[in-house]
Design an enzyme around this catalytic site. Structure first.
Site, PDB file in Angstrom:
ATOM      1  CB  SER A 141      43.404  46.537  44.690  1.00 28.27           C
ATOM      2  OG  SER A 141      42.731  47.160  45.762  1.00 28.27           O
ATOM      3  CE1 TYR A 154      46.679  44.495  48.957  1.00 28.45           C
ATOM      4  CE2 TYR A 154      45.199  46.377  48.825  1.00 28.45           C
ATOM      5  CZ  TYR A 154      45.496  45.068  48.508  1.00 28.45           C
ATOM      6  OH  TYR A 154      44.643  44.333  47.728  1.00 28.45           O
TER       7      TYR A 154
END
Length: 243
Positions: A141, A154
């Site tokens: 990500s 996250y």
């Protein structure tokens, strides 16, 4: 490397990037094992792959947080397909919120899925990828490269994914395994954003990346025979405007 008849596993295959990746691999002739918790959804996707691409599929309902379930996934794929050529570690979970307000259950859910699940799948598949000189692909990500103030936990899990992947690359590369990290930013899927709304709800087509674009990057990495595609960043074109 041609992906014709190669055996591939996609975790988190029931929607979004995972579903698109399963289609992209199948379009290149790969046999695809689909892993996620939703058996009905996986069965529907598998039937679609077989109809559209004429490939062999395997549905293995799997919660990647469950160590025994992941071991069973790998064993089932090896028994059915005869080995593993590609593993796509795609299953992931995001929960937004300030650290001070984040519930312990949400913290543990992200850690269990994004960290433990990736470790379990990688550990179980590596011996088989070494036998096949296969490719191990991690869906990372943007949040694993830059600070994400709206979702620190996250982000931390995705920093872990990158660090783990590249360290495995250094360890397993001499054994013939290619290791790649693919880093998307926002992708129009059911995956949630920092405000709780899914990216599919927040963005119109063309505003951010589509799942198929990420799948194309994954398939490119999966098709390497002698080289390693170290890392691929797939960002919307205006992403750095805010920096």
């Amino acid at each position: 490397m041609s992906l014709e008849d190669r055996a591939a596993i996609v975790t988190g295959a029931s929607s979004g990037i995972g579903e698109a990746t399963a289609h992209a691999l199948a379009s290149e002739g790969a046999r695809v094992a689909l892993a996620a918790r939703s058996e009905d959804r996986l069965a529907s996707i598998a039937a679609d792959l077989e109809t559209k691409h004429g490939v062999e599929t395997l549905v293995v309902p799997t919660d990647v947080r469950d160590e025994d379930a992941v071991e069973a996934l790998i064993e089932t794929v090896v028994e059915t397909f005869g080995g593993i050529d590609v593993l796509v570690n795609n299953a992931g979970l995001g929960r937004g919120g300030d650290v001070a307000d984040l519930a312990t259950a949400d913290y543990r859910a992200m850690m269990d899925t994004n960290v433990d699940g990736v470790f379990f799948a990688t550990r179980a598949a590596l011996p088989h990828l070494q036998e096949s000189d296969g490719n191990l692909i991690f869906v990372g990500s943007f949040a694993g490269q830059y600070p994400r103030p709206g979702n620190p936990v996250y982000a931390a899990t995705k920093w872990w994914v990158r660090g783990f992947a590249h360290s495995v690359e250094a360890q397993a590369g001499p054994e013939g395994v290619g290791v790649t990290v693919v880093n998307p930013t926002e992708v129009r899927t059911e995956f949630g954003g920092d405000d709780g709304a899914s990216f599919a709800e927040r963005f119109e087509p063309g505003e951010v990346s589509e799942p198929e674009e990420i799948a194309d990057a994954i398939v490119f990495a999966a098709g390497q025979e002698h080289s390693t595609v170290h890392e691929i960043d797939v960002y919307r074109r205006d992403k750095f405007e805010e920096w």
